[in-house]
Design an enzyme around this catalytic site. Sequence first.
Site, PDB file in Angstrom:
ATOM      1  N   THR A 129       0.982  -1.282  -0.006  1.00  0.00           N
ATOM      2  CA  THR A 129       0.047   0.036   0.025  1.00  0.00           C
ATOM      3  C   THR A 129       0.899   1.157   0.007  1.00  0.00           C
ATOM      4  OG1 THR A 129      -1.744  -1.001   1.393  1.00  0.00           O
ATOM      5  CG2 THR A 129      -1.912   1.291   1.185  1.00  0.00           C
ATOM      6  N   THR A 179      14.328   4.771   9.431  1.00  0.00           N
ATOM      7  CA  THR A 179      15.290   3.304   9.770  1.00  0.00           C
ATOM      8  C   THR A 179      14.782   2.131   9.148  1.00  0.00           C
ATOM      9  OG1 THR A 179      16.140   4.556  11.624  1.00  0.00           O
ATOM     10  CG2 THR A 179      16.719   2.319  11.283  1.00  0.00           C
ATOM     11  N   CYS A 203     -10.119  -7.282   2.637  1.00  0.00           N
ATOM     12  CA  CYS A 203     -10.526  -6.063   2.803  1.00  0.00           C
ATOM     13  C   CYS A 203     -12.053  -6.052   2.714  1.00  0.00           C
ATOM     14  CB  CYS A 203      -9.800  -5.145   2.049  1.00  0.00           C
ATOM     15  SG  CYS A 203      -8.172  -5.577   1.931  1.00  0.00           S
ATOM     16  N   GLN A 221      -0.004  -9.860  -6.085  1.00  0.00           N
ATOM     17  CA  GLN A 221      -0.599 -11.252  -6.147  1.00  0.00           C
ATOM     18  C   GLN A 221       0.280 -12.226  -7.170  1.00  0.00           C
ATOM     19  OE1 GLN A 221      -2.516 -12.645  -3.945  1.00  0.00           O
ATOM     20  NE2 GLN A 221      -3.331 -10.762  -2.768  1.00  0.00           N
ATOM     21  N   GLY A 279       5.729  -8.299   1.116  1.00  0.00           N
ATOM     22  CA  GLY A 279       6.395  -9.341   1.601  1.00  0.00           C
ATOM     23  C   GLY A 279       5.429 -10.616   2.105  1.00  0.00           C
ATOM     24  N   HIS A 280       4.174  -9.976   2.808  1.00  0.00           N
ATOM     25  CA  HIS A 280       3.420 -11.247   3.362  1.00  0.00           C
ATOM     26  C   HIS A 280       2.545 -11.898   2.437  1.00  0.00           C
ATOM     27  CE1 HIS A 280      -0.563  -8.837   3.585  1.00  0.00           C
ATOM     28  NE2 HIS A 280       0.185  -8.116   3.495  1.00  0.00           N
TER      29      HIS A 280
HETATM   30  N1  PLP Z   1      -2.604  -4.995  -3.870  1.00  0.00           N
HETATM   31  C1  PLP Z   1      -3.257  -6.241  -3.809  1.00  0.00           C
HETATM   32  C2  PLP Z   1      -3.507  -6.880  -5.160  1.00  0.00           C
HETATM   33  C3  PLP Z   1      -3.246  -6.896  -2.425  1.00  0.00           C
HETATM   34  O1  PLP Z   1      -3.974  -8.198  -2.587  1.00  0.00           O
HETATM   35  C4  PLP Z   1      -2.749  -6.295  -1.482  1.00  0.00           C
HETATM   36  C5  PLP Z   1      -3.091  -6.870  -0.021  1.00  0.00           C
HETATM   37  O2  PLP Z   1      -3.951  -7.635   0.272  1.00  0.00           O
HETATM   38  C6  PLP Z   1      -2.496  -4.917  -1.501  1.00  0.00           C
HETATM   39  C7  PLP Z   1      -1.971  -4.436  -2.606  1.00  0.00           C
HETATM   40  C8  PLP Z   1      -2.166  -4.272  -0.173  1.00  0.00           C
HETATM   41  O3  PLP Z   1      -0.801  -5.053   0.230  1.00  0.00           O
HETATM   42  P1  PLP Z   1      -0.130  -4.575   1.802  1.00  0.00           P
HETATM   43  O4  PLP Z   1      -0.789  -5.407   2.682  1.00  0.00           O
HETATM   44  O5  PLP Z   1       1.435  -5.044   1.664  1.00  0.00           O
HETATM   45  O6  PLP Z   1      -0.123  -3.144   1.961  1.00  0.00           O
END
Ligand code: PLP
Length: 369
Positions: free
Chosen positions: A71, A233, A315, A178, A196-197
């Site tokens: 994000t 940092t 979300c 994704q 990363g996640h």
């Molecule tokens: N873009 C997509 C396609 C995502 O699936 C997500 C997370 O669900 C994001 C952006 C946002 O990622 P982050 O959680 O690293 O902000």
Amino acid sequence: MAVIYLDNQATTPLAPEAFDAMVPWLRDNFGNPHSPHVMGRKAAAAIEAAREQVAALLPKDGRVIFTGSATESINLALGAVRKMSGQGRNQIAVADTEHAAVRDTALFYGLQGFETRLLPVDEHGLVVMEELEACLGAKTALVGAMLVNNEIGTIQPVDHIATMAHRSGALMLCDAVQGFGRIAIPEQADLIALSGHKIYGPKGIGALWVRNGIELPPLIHGGGQEQAVRSGTLSPALCVGLGVAANICAERWEEDMDHIRNLADRALGLFGDWTVNGSVDQRYPGNLNIRRDGLDVARLMSEVRGVAFSAGSACASGSGRPSHVLAALGLEAAQIKSSIRLGFGRYNSIEHVEQAADLINQAAENQLS
Ligand code: PLP
């Protein structure tokens, strides 16, 4: 009973290799990577090694900036339009099915004097090219299209869209969250965001790839870290975790994809009574978004507590908002409410898919009978 985790678009478990690599940076090596002494230099070297591991999966002619999330990467990338407006370009065009990180940020710019257009998609979730062509012009600053949709898995022809954007002099932003580490990254995009996640790395870190020659205004002002656009940092542990996670994706590229395809094939067979939302062919197989007419998914989710899965995106289901992605495909409100998303990942087994299908199908049958 252990919960079966089938929500790998929302987040992925941490790869054991990433965890092991992070531990020394959390426990022993606490030097500030921006300090000039030996401990700082050691941490800085680990961060640069991680940057190279991430860069290895991205186009060659650009640089990687670490951020706190995808994000944040997207917010940093969209700052490019502020520079473009100086050249008389004040229009932003993003696919209607973008993640909120892109869509809502583009809409925010729409309230700041920019003109934001949401590009319609067809019933497969693919951007309607004629609409894109019609909207591109001398005023277009940036076009945004994601690589793999987080809700329906549709793979956008990003390189084609980027070529069209470039013809009109606009920049192309690709949210590759994704797809990064799983499918080939488009070569033509100018700005590429990742997280990363979603690749079995840690939460709290993302990155933005920026094509050489593109200047971005700083997003976070301060000490000038991360090429003076994102001060603060850096966490060596998070950077190292992301780097190792990216490296494991590269090493297991084919093995991971074969595994995901096997899980998806099994699931498609087991959910034969359901309808697939979005494209059946042009999709990342680890994402299965399906519906059964008449089903109350909120009830289904509360009945099937042994499986972690999603109604639309994480979300959207968290906020109670109906999925804007399913709506953009032309689905009715009732169809959206009867849709679920299953996300398969590296650490799922065929047994997980079979057990989850049993539980979900049973609960669905009970509801509909
Ligand atoms: N873009 C997509 C396609 C995502 O699936 C997500 C997370 O669900 C994001 C952006 C946002 O990622 P982050 O959680 O690293 O902000």
